[in-house]
Every structure is written in C-alpha cells, then in structure tokens.
Design a protein around this motif. Sequence first.
Motif, short mmCIF file in Angstrom:
data_model
loop_
_atom_site.label_atom_id
_atom_site.label_comp_id
_atom_site.label_asym_id
_atom_site.label_seq_id
_atom_site.Cartn_x
_atom_site.Cartn_y
_atom_site.Cartn_z
N HIS A 1 9.12 93.13 -31.66
CA HIS A 1 9.78 94.40 -31.34
C HIS A 1 10.86 94.63 -32.40
O HIS A 1 11.75 93.81 -32.57
CB HIS A 1 10.39 94.29 -29.94
CG HIS A 1 11.25 95.44 -29.58
ND1 HIS A 1 12.58 95.28 -29.24
CD2 HIS A 1 10.99 96.76 -29.48
CE1 HIS A 1 13.09 96.47 -28.97
NE2 HIS A 1 12.15 97.37 -29.11
N CYS A 2 10.74 95.71 -33.11
CA CYS A 2 11.65 95.97 -34.24
C CYS A 2 12.23 97.38 -34.17
O CYS A 2 12.27 98.11 -35.16
CB CYS A 2 10.90 95.79 -35.56
SG CYS A 2 10.30 94.13 -35.85
N PRO B 1 16.26 86.01 -37.28
CA PRO B 1 16.79 85.13 -36.22
C PRO B 1 16.30 85.52 -34.82
O PRO B 1 16.09 84.66 -33.97
CB PRO B 1 18.31 85.30 -36.33
CG PRO B 1 18.54 85.74 -37.74
CD PRO B 1 17.34 86.58 -38.11
N GLU B 2 16.09 86.80 -34.60
CA GLU B 2 15.64 87.28 -33.30
C GLU B 2 14.20 86.84 -33.00
O GLU B 2 13.82 86.69 -31.84
CB GLU B 2 15.74 88.81 -33.27
CG GLU B 2 15.41 89.46 -31.95
CD GLU B 2 15.57 90.96 -32.02
OE1 GLU B 2 14.87 91.65 -31.26
OE2 GLU B 2 16.38 91.46 -32.82
N HIS B 3 13.41 86.61 -34.03
CA HIS B 3 11.98 86.34 -33.85
C HIS B 3 11.56 84.93 -34.29
O HIS B 3 10.38 84.60 -34.24
CB HIS B 3 11.16 87.38 -34.59
CG HIS B 3 11.43 88.78 -34.14
ND1 HIS B 3 11.06 89.24 -32.90
CD2 HIS B 3 12.08 89.80 -34.75
CE1 HIS B 3 11.45 90.49 -32.76
NE2 HIS B 3 12.07 90.85 -33.86
N ALA C 1 7.55 80.58 -34.80
CA ALA C 1 7.25 79.14 -34.77
C ALA C 1 6.19 78.82 -33.72
O ALA C 1 5.28 78.02 -33.96
CB ALA C 1 8.53 78.34 -34.52
N HIS C 2 6.29 79.44 -32.55
CA HIS C 2 5.31 79.21 -31.48
C HIS C 2 3.93 79.69 -31.92
O HIS C 2 2.93 78.99 -31.69
CB HIS C 2 5.76 79.94 -30.20
CG HIS C 2 4.77 79.83 -29.09
ND1 HIS C 2 4.59 78.68 -28.36
CD2 HIS C 2 3.89 80.73 -28.60
CE1 HIS C 2 3.65 78.87 -27.47
NE2 HIS C 2 3.19 80.11 -27.59
N PHE C 3 3.86 80.85 -32.54
CA PHE C 3 2.58 81.38 -32.99
C PHE C 3 1.99 80.51 -34.09
O PHE C 3 0.79 80.24 -34.10
CB PHE C 3 2.75 82.83 -33.48
CG PHE C 3 1.45 83.54 -33.73
CD1 PHE C 3 0.63 83.90 -32.67
CD2 PHE C 3 1.05 83.85 -35.01
CE1 PHE C 3 -0.58 84.56 -32.87
CE2 PHE C 3 -0.15 84.51 -35.24
CZ PHE C 3 -0.97 84.87 -34.17
#
Length: 171
Positions: free
Chosen positions: A147-148, A155-157, A162-164
């Motif tokens: 969401h941008c 930092p927000e993403h 990392a999870h993806f």
Amino acid sequence: MNQLSTVIVVGSSRLLGNTHQLALALAAIIEADVIDLNDYDFSGFDYEFKNINDDFLPLIRRVLNYDRIVLASPVYWYAPSSTMKKFMDRISDLLKVEKGVWRQLRTKQAALVATGSDAIPASSFESVFQLTFDYLGMHYQGMLYAHCDNGFSLPEHTDAIAHFASKLRAG
C-alpha cells in the motif's frame, strides 16, 4: 533446494516509482535481476503479426532464461498497468508464432509484485495474473502487495518483503 534464478519484470509508467522501488527491494534479497519494460520498444498484440520484429521476442527469450518470473505492476483501475498488459498480451505471439518458446513457460515459477493506493487490492487484480499463469502452466507462488498511498516507504514494507522472499525461496 537450489536457489532459482529469478527475474523481476517491471511494467510501470514511472521510472523508479513505487512499484520499481518495491521490485528493487525484493530483488536485493532474493538476488534477482530486474528488467524494466520501458527499456524495450514493443507494441501491442497484432493478429497479423506485423510487429514480429520489435523488441518483444528478444525480450521474452531473455526472460525465459530464468527459472522464476516475477511480474511487477502498479494497480491502475483494478488492473495491471498498460505497459504490463501489453507485455502479457504479447505472450499470445508465443501461442501462435513461437510455439516451442511458449512451452518453456510451463517449467517456470511465477509471482506477482504490486503497489497501489488501496489498503488491500481488489481480488480482480491478482486474478488477471493468477489465471494467466495457470493457463500457461506456470506454478504461481503468490503476490507481494504494498500500500503506497503516500509513496513507497521501505521501512514500512520491510517485514512483508522479507516474508515474501522466504515464501519464494520455499517454493
């Protein structure tokens, strides 16, 4: 499991925009190459194949050198960008003209990277890609969405990226 070679194909109207920044952040983690469709001159699908000598066939042959193909597009009106849609439409060339080439897609992993202003993208956006990958016989590994609404903020993403990346590595 060996790490798959990965290419992220960015189809955005804005150089180094939100989608491109998200793609670069993911590429840094999974050691992927990034291709910007704006660097290539190709037109939309043509039933008479008058555009067969543009940059599309050399581009897709380059993309097919990778084990995993990640398409990256901003969400425009619940759909891929026109640049990405044009790229996807041209895959039809492979079904009609380069049949041996399109069959190579069946051996590929596929994923999606997207950005948009909605907190959660409409399911119709991902469906376009998921159904295309399924039709082509590619193994779809999911979507990373950021969401941008106020621009891309790494930092927000960071956690989602990392999870993806871990999900991609797991296969």
